[in-house]
Scaffold this motif. Structure first.
Motif, PDB file in Angstrom:
ATOM      1  N   ASP A 219       0.822  -1.187   0.000  1.00  0.00           N
ATOM      2  CA  ASP A 219       0.000   0.000   0.000  1.00  0.00           C
ATOM      3  C   ASP A 219       0.874   1.261   0.000  1.00  0.00           C
ATOM      4  O   ASP A 219       1.557   1.526   0.979  1.00  0.00           O
ATOM      5  N   PRO A 220       0.877   2.045  -1.078  1.00  0.00           N
ATOM      6  CA  PRO A 220       1.766   3.212  -1.078  1.00  0.00           C
ATOM      7  C   PRO A 220       1.287   4.252  -0.081  1.00  0.00           C
ATOM      8  O   PRO A 220       0.105   4.531   0.006  1.00  0.00           O
ATOM      9  N   GLY A 221       2.200   4.780   0.686  1.00  0.00           N
ATOM     10  CA  GLY A 221       1.826   5.782   1.670  1.00  0.00           C
ATOM     11  C   GLY A 221       1.598   5.179   3.042  1.00  0.00           C
ATOM     12  O   GLY A 221       1.217   5.865   3.966  1.00  0.00           O
ATOM     13  N   ALA A 222       1.823   3.882   3.188  1.00  0.00           N
ATOM     14  CA  ALA A 222       1.647   3.221   4.487  1.00  0.00           C
ATOM     15  C   ALA A 222       2.984   2.647   4.917  1.00  0.00           C
ATOM     16  O   ALA A 222       3.683   2.048   4.117  1.00  0.00           O
ATOM     17  N   PHE A 223       3.334   2.841   6.199  1.00  0.00           N
ATOM     18  CA  PHE A 223       4.620   2.296   6.647  1.00  0.00           C
ATOM     19  C   PHE A 223       4.590   1.786   8.073  1.00  0.00           C
ATOM     20  O   PHE A 223       5.614   1.649   8.713  1.00  0.00           O
ATOM     21  N   VAL A 303       0.808  -7.062  -6.201  1.00  0.00           N
ATOM     22  CA  VAL A 303      -0.187  -8.133  -6.139  1.00  0.00           C
ATOM     23  C   VAL A 303       0.264  -9.250  -5.187  1.00  0.00           C
ATOM     24  O   VAL A 303      -0.549 -10.005  -4.666  1.00  0.00           O
ATOM     25  N   PHE A 466      -4.526   6.345  -8.747  1.00  0.00           N
ATOM     26  CA  PHE A 466      -4.714   4.988  -8.220  1.00  0.00           C
ATOM     27  C   PHE A 466      -5.008   3.979  -9.329  1.00  0.00           C
ATOM     28  O   PHE A 466      -4.514   2.847  -9.302  1.00  0.00           O
ATOM     29  N   PHE A 469      -1.804   3.236 -10.992  1.00  0.00           N
ATOM     30  CA  PHE A 469      -1.007   2.384 -10.109  1.00  0.00           C
ATOM     31  C   PHE A 469      -1.429   0.921 -10.260  1.00  0.00           C
ATOM     32  O   PHE A 469      -0.606   0.023 -10.446  1.00  0.00           O
TER      33      PHE A 469
ATOM     34  N   GLY B  78       4.759   6.915  -4.627  1.00  0.00           N
ATOM     35  CA  GLY B  78       3.689   6.481  -3.723  1.00  0.00           C
ATOM     36  C   GLY B  78       2.753   7.649  -3.419  1.00  0.00           C
ATOM     37  O   GLY B  78       3.099   8.803  -3.655  1.00  0.00           O
ATOM     38  N   THR B  79       1.589   7.331  -2.883  1.00  0.00           N
ATOM     39  CA  THR B  79       0.558   8.359  -2.718  1.00  0.00           C
ATOM     40  C   THR B  79       1.037   9.551  -1.894  1.00  0.00           C
ATOM     41  O   THR B  79       0.777  10.702  -2.255  1.00  0.00           O
ATOM     42  N   ALA B  80       1.717   9.262  -0.791  1.00  0.00           N
ATOM     43  CA  ALA B  80       2.143  10.352   0.075  1.00  0.00           C
ATOM     44  C   ALA B  80       3.102  11.273  -0.671  1.00  0.00           C
ATOM     45  O   ALA B  80       3.023  12.492  -0.570  1.00  0.00           O
ATOM     46  N   CYS B  81       4.008  10.678  -1.421  1.00  0.00           N
ATOM     47  CA  CYS B  81       4.956  11.480  -2.193  1.00  0.00           C
ATOM     48  C   CYS B  81       4.244  12.166  -3.354  1.00  0.00           C
ATOM     49  O   CYS B  81       4.532  13.313  -3.686  1.00  0.00           O
ATOM     50  N   ASN B 116       6.837   2.479  -5.581  1.00  0.00           N
ATOM     51  CA  ASN B 116       5.580   2.834  -4.939  1.00  0.00           C
ATOM     52  C   ASN B 116       5.742   2.775  -3.451  1.00  0.00           C
ATOM     53  O   ASN B 116       5.246   1.880  -2.812  1.00  0.00           O
ATOM     54  N   CYS B 117       6.448   3.678  -2.884  1.00  0.00           N
ATOM     55  CA  CYS B 117       6.599   3.808  -1.440  1.00  0.00           C
ATOM     56  C   CYS B 117       7.836   3.095  -0.915  1.00  0.00           C
ATOM     57  O   CYS B 117       8.018   1.900  -1.095  1.00  0.00           O
ATOM     58  N   GLY B 119       8.481   3.589   2.343  1.00  0.00           N
ATOM     59  CA  GLY B 119       8.233   3.552   3.783  1.00  0.00           C
ATOM     60  C   GLY B 119       8.835   4.740   4.516  1.00  0.00           C
ATOM     61  O   GLY B 119       8.969   4.717   5.721  1.00  0.00           O
ATOM     62  N   CYS B 121       7.463   7.829   4.062  1.00  0.00           N
ATOM     63  CA  CYS B 121       6.449   8.753   3.544  1.00  0.00           C
ATOM     64  C   CYS B 121       6.435  10.094   4.254  1.00  0.00           C
ATOM     65  O   CYS B 121       6.082  11.107   3.662  1.00  0.00           O
TER      66      CYS B 121
END
Ligand SMILES: Cc1cc2nc3c(=O)[nH]c(=O)nc-3n(C[C@H](O)[C@H](O)[C@H](O)COP(=O)(O)O)c2cc1C
Ligand code: SF4
Ligand code: SF4
Ligand code: FES
Ligand code: FES
Lengths: 642, 150
Positions: A219-223, A303, A466, A469, B78-81, B116-117, B119, B121
C-alpha cells in the motif's frame, strides 16, 4: 546465550537482566528507524558515542539506537532517560550541548523541543506533544524504549511472557478461544476475524500446517508494518509462535518486501536470537512444541500482498493470485492449511494473551476492537504513525493529532484504504473510524494509510493516480482487470489533460462495474473504488475538467498556466534565476514575463516568488493574458529608489 | 558474474527450487542485473524450466534483464509522495539524466526507476540513490543531489 527451558526460567532471566540495569542511569535513545536514518540518525548516534567517550562518561551514560516512535518527519528523534526529555530534528552539532546541558546539568535545551504550532507552547516530554497525547499506543509504545537488535531489551519490557503463558498454562484451543473472544480483526485489509481464520486451519485434518506474516505492505503511503517489524521484531515473532501453537503449525514464514532492507535485517536477527534462547526451535519451554521460522523476500510486485499470490511467491513462482474456491486456511502454502495475517495483527496477539480478551474488547467500537496504527501523511502538519483506539473520529485524527492542514490551506479529503479505498470528504469527518464505518462511506480501512489532501489536490488526478497504479500492478491474468483498468486510466488521463468529452463519466462507470463484478482477485475488484468515491463526493471537479477544461485545484499540468502579475512583480528576478527552463525574461526594474512556449510548468517560480510580492499566479480555464511590453514593463519605484 | 559465484548462492539456499526468487534476488543484489547466462545456470542447477525462471525474472519489478547504470535512482511515486509533488522531482531527474523510468543512460551512469513507497512517507517526496534516501525533495534540491554523482 542462556537457553530458557520453562516460563519460570524466562522470568528468572528477565529479573537478572533488570537487576543488571539501573533505571536511574541516563540513557540516550536515538531513533534508528529508516525515516530517521534518512534524516541522519546514524551520524547523530556516532556523534553521541564519540562525545560520551570524549567527556569520559562511557561508564555512566548509555546510548541506544531504537525503533520508530512514529514522528518521523521531525527526525532524528532523541529521548533522554530517565527524565524522558524528547528532542526533535537533532543534528550532530547539537550533541555536545545535549551532553553538557541535559545529561550533566539536567537542563533542557529549549530550541530542540517540540513547539505546538497552535499555542506556541513547548513540550519537554514525548507525552506532552499534542501528536502523541491523543493517541493510545499499545503496539508501538515500546518502539522508542527498546533496541530492536537486542532481545534483552524486549525481555526486560516483559517480552515473551505471553508465549510463556500460552505454552505453559494454556492449551492450543484455549489460546484460539481467547483470540476469538477478543474479536481481533485482521489489520492488513478486509478485517477478517483472525480467530475464525485460525480455527478453520486448526480444524483442517491435514497435520502439516503453516503460519505466515504478511509484511509486503504494498500500500503506497503506508509504513506501519515497516515500523513495527523494524522497531519491535520480537513482538511479531512472539505473536507468530503463539499463533503457530494455537493452530498446530510447525513452520512459519515472514514475507517482507525487498524495499525494506532494515526490516529484513532486524527480523532475521530476532529469529537468530530467539533460536539461541530456545524460544524458537525444538521443544520450546519444555512444552514439546517445535516451531521454526523463515524469512522470504518479495521482489517488488504489489499483487504479492494478496494472500494466494503471496503463497505462490513463497513457493518460488511468479506471484499470480488464484481463485479462492477453497480458502487458504484449508488449502494454502504447498497445499497445506495456512494462516496468513498482517504484521500488526500478529503483534496484537501477545497483548491479548497478556492482558486478556476482555481488556482488548474494552477498547474500540461494537464491531472493531482494539487500537489501529495509521500512517498519517500528505498535506498534514504532524506527519507520522499514529496509534488510536477504533471509534475515534477522523476529525480528531486529522486535527487533534495531525495538527490540521499546514500553510493555512483548506482540508479537502482524506484517502483511506490505499488503492482499494476511497476519499472521504469534509462532510463525513465526524465518522468514527472502524472497518464497517469506513466501508459504508465508500472507502475502507485497508492497511491503515491515511493520505490527507488539501485544496491543491485534484480529485480527478487522484482517481487517475490509483487506477494507473493498479494498471501497472495488475498481474494481467484476467481481462476486466488488465484491459478494463487500462481503459479507465486512458479516459481519466484524457480528462486531466482537458481532452475529456460528454459520456466519459458514464463509460468510466460501466468499466468500473465490470471490473468489480468480473475480476478474479480483490485487486481488480476493488480497483474502481477510488474513482467511484471521488465521483460520488467530487463530481463537480470531473465536470469542470470535462466541460470547462478547468482544474479547480489548479493542479493538472495541461490545464493550468503560470503568469506573472505585472502589478505585483517587483523585479527581484528570483524566478528568472531559478527557472530551470529559462522561460522567464526579466531585468533590473522590468516586470518579469513568462514565455508560455518554453514553460514546463514545474512551479518553481510560483514557489520562489517571495510571499511579500506574491506575483506569480496559477490560472486555469481562462486565457493567458498577453505579456506586458514596452513602457508598461518598467517598474517605477517610489521614494529613495527612483 | 561467474558460475562459481552463482553456484555458491544456490548452495546458500540449499538448491531448493522454491528458493528461486530468493536466489535471483541475491544475484541481482551483487550483479545489479540478471544476464541470460545466469538465468540458464539457475535453471539448470535448480532443475526448473527456463521459461519459469524467465517468467519470475520478468514478473517481479526488482529484477532487470538488461544492464544497469552505476547509480540506481529510485523516485518514489507512492501516494504520500505524489500529493506532495513527486512528479516534479521525477520530471527533474528525467531532464537532468535524459532518461525515462526503466531506462539507463548511454554512459551507464544512471538507471532510473519509480517505486511505490519506500516507507519514508513522512519525508516525502523521497528519492533514493544507491540505497541512500533523500527526503523532502524539490526540483532544485534534486539537481544539486544528482550533480554529486560521478
Ligand atoms: C492486491 C492486494 C494486495 C494486498 N497487499 C497486502 C499487504 O501488502 N499487506 C497485507 O497485510 N495484506 C495485504 N492484502 C490483504 C491480504 O490478501 C490478506 O487479506 C491479509 O494479509 C490477511 O491478513 P489479516 O487478516 O491479518 O489482515 C492485499 C490484498 C490484495 C487483494
Ligand atoms: S484482478 Fe487483476 S491482479 Fe487480480 S488476478 Fe485479475 S488481473 Fe491479476
Ligand atoms: S513554471 Fe517552471 S518552467 Fe514555467 S516559468 Fe515557472 S519556473 Fe519556469
Ligand atoms: S523513523 Fe524515527 S521517528 Fe520514525
Ligand atoms: S509514498 Fe513515498 S515513501 Fe511512502
Amino acid at each position: 546465550m542462556t537457553r530458557l527451558n520453562s516460563p519460570e526460567e524466562l522470568e528468572g532471566f528477565r529479573q537478572e537482566i533488570l537487576s543488571r540495569r539501573d533505571p536511574d542511569k541516563p540513557c540516550i535513545s536515538i531513533c534508528a528507524g529508516s525515516g530517521c536514518v534518512a534524516s541522519g540518525a546514524l551520524e547523530v548516534i556516532a556523534a553521541f558515542k564519540a562525545e560520551i567517550e570524549k567527556q569520559g562518561l562511557a561508564a555512566t551514560v548509555d546510548t541506544k539506537g531504537t525503533g520508530c516512535p512514529g514522528f518521523c518527519e521531525r527526525g532524528p528523534v532523541v529521548v533522554i532517560y530517565p527524565e524522558e526529555i524528547c528532542y526533535l530534528q537533532v543534528m550532530p552539532e547539537d550533541v555536545p550541548e545535549i551532553i553538557s546541558q541535559t545529561v550533566k546539568e539536567k537542563k533542557v535545551v529549549d530550541r530542540l523541543l517540540y513547539v505546538d504550532p497552535a499555542t506556541g507552547e513547548k513540550a519537554v516530554h514525548e507525552y506532552d506533544i499534542s501528536f502523541y497525547r491523543n493517541q493510545e499506543r499499545n503496539v508501538i509504545c515500546n518502539n522508542i524504549k527498546i533496541d530492536s537488535k537486542n532481545i534483552d531489551d524486549y525481555l526486560a519490557n516483559g517480552g515473551y511472557s505471553a508465549l510463556g503463558e500460552a505454552l505453559g498454562s494454556m492449551t492450543p484451543v484455549e489460546v484460539l478461544e481467547e483470540v476469538k473472544k477478543a474479536n481481533l480483526r485482521g489489520r492488513g485489509g478486509a478485517g477478517f476475524p483472525a480467530g475464525v481464520k485460525w480455527e478453520g486451519s486448526r480444524n483442517a485434518p491435514d497435520p502439516v500446517k503453516y503460519v505466515i506474516v504478511n509484511a509486503d505492505e504494498g500500500d503506497p503511503g503506508a509504513f506501519m508494518d515497516r515500523a513495527v517489524l523494524e522497531g519491535n521484531p520480537h513482538s511479531v515473532l512472539e505473536g507468530l509462535i503463539i499463533g503457530g501453537y494455537a493452530i498446530g503449525a510447525q513452520e512459519g514464514y515472514i514475507y517482507v518486501r525487498h524495499e525494506y532492507p532494515l526490516a529484513v535485517e532486524n527480523i532475521t536477527l530476532a529469529i537468530q536470537q530467539a533460536e539461541a534462547c530456545g524460544l524458537l526451535g525444538e521443544n520450546i519451554f519444555g512444552s514439546g512444541y517445535n516451531f521454526r521460522v523463515f524469512v522470504n523476500q518479495g521482489a517488488g510486485a504489489f499483487v504479492c500482498g494478496e494472500s494466494t499470490a503471496l503463497m505462490t511467491s513463497i513457493e518460488g513462482r511468479a506471484g499470480e493470485p488464484r481463485p479462492k474456491y477453497v480458502r487458504s486456511n484449508v488449502v494454502g502454502l504447498w497445499g497445506h492449511p495456512t494462516v496468513l495475517n498482517n504484521v500488526e495483527t500478529w503483534a496484537n496477539v501477545p497483548l491479548i494473551i497478556n492482558k486478556g480478551a476482555d481488556w482488548f474488547t474494552s477498547i474500540g467500537t461494537e464491531s472493531s476492537k482494539g487500537t489501529k496504527i495509521f500512517s498519517l501523511v500528505g498535506k498534514i502538519a504532524n506527519t507520522g504513525l499514529v496509534e488510536v483506539p477504533m471509534g475515534i473520529s477522523l476529525r480528531d485524527i486529522v486535527f487533534k493529532i495531525g495538527g490540521g492542514i499546514p500553510g493555512g490551506k483548506k482540508f479537502k479529503a482524506v484517502q483511506t484504504g490505499g488503492p482499494s479505498g476511497g476519499c472521504i470528504p469534509e462532510s463525513l469527518l465526524d465518522l468514527p473510524v472502524g472497518f464497517d464505518e469506513l466501508t459504508a462511506a465508500g472507502s475502507m480501512m485497508g492497511s491503515g494509510g491515511m493520505i490527507v489532501m488539501d485544496e491543491d489536490t485534484c480529485m480527478v488526478d487522484t482517481a487517475r493516480y490509483f487506477v494507473k497504479f493498479l494498471t501497472d500492478e495488475s498481474c494481467g491474468k484476467c481481462v476486466p482487470c488488465r484491459e478494463g483498468l487500462r481503459q479507465m486510466d486512458n479516459i481519466l488521463t484524457r480528462i486531466t489533460e482537458g481532452k475529456g468529452g460528454e459520456g466519459d463519466i458514464e463509460l468510466l462507470e460501466a468499466l468500473a462495474e465490470t471490473a468489480q463484478e468480473a475480476s478474479l482477485c480483490a485487486l481488480g475488484k476493488s480497483a474502481p473504488n477510488p474513482f467511484l468515491s471521488t465521483l460520488q463526493y467530487f463530481r463537480d471537479e470531473y465536470e469542470a475538467h470535462i466541460k470547462e477544461k478547468r482544474c479547480p485545484a489548479l493542479s493538472c499540468k495541461e490545464l493550468i498556466a503560470y503568469v506573472i502579475d505585472p502589478e505585483q512583480c517587483r523585479a527581484c528576478q528570483l524566478c528568472v534565476k531559478k527557472c530551470p527552463a529559462g522561460a522567464i525574461d526579466g531585468g533590473k526594474d522590468l516586470v518579469s514575463i513568462i514565455d508560455q512556449e518554453k514553460c514546463t510548468k514545474c512551479g518553481t517560480c510560483f514557489e520562489v516568488c517571495p510571499p511579500r510580492f506574491n506575483a506569480v499566479r496559477k490560472i486555469s480555464g481562462e486565457p493567458v493574458p498577453p505579456p506586458v511590453s514596452g513602457e508598461a514593463r518598467k517598474i517605477v519605484r517610489g521614494g529613495k529608489e527612483s | 558474474m561467474d558460475n562459481e559465484r552463482i553456484d555458491q548462492i544456490i548452495e546458500k539456499h540449499h538448491g531448493a527450487s522454491s528458493a528461486l526468487i530468493q536466489i535471483l534476488l541475491d544475484i541481482q543484489e551483487e550483479n545489479h542485473w540478471l544476464p541470460k547466462e545466469a538465468l540458464d545456470r539457475v535453471s539448470e542447477k535448480l532443475q526448473v524450466p527456463l521459461t519459469t525462471v524467465r517468467h519470475a525474472a520478468t514478473f517481479y519489478k526488482v529484477f532487470s534483464t538488461v544492464p544497469k547504470g552505476r547509480h540506481q535512482v529510485h523516485v518514489c511515486l507512492g501516494t504520500a509522495c505524489h500529493v506532495r509533488g513527486a512528479n516534479r522531482v521525477l520530471d527533474t531527474v528525467e531532464e537532468m539524466t535524459g532518461i525515462k523510468p526503466g531506462e539507463t543512460d548511454l554512459d551507464l551512469k544512471f538507471s532510473l526507476e519509480t517505486v511505490n513507497c519506500l516507507g519514508c512517507c513522512a519525508l516525502g517526496p523521497v528519492m533514493e540513490i544507491d540505497g541512500k534516501v533523500y527526503g523532502k525533495a524539490t526540483p532544485s534540491k534534486t539537481i544539486d543531489v544528482l550533480k554529486k554523482y560521478e
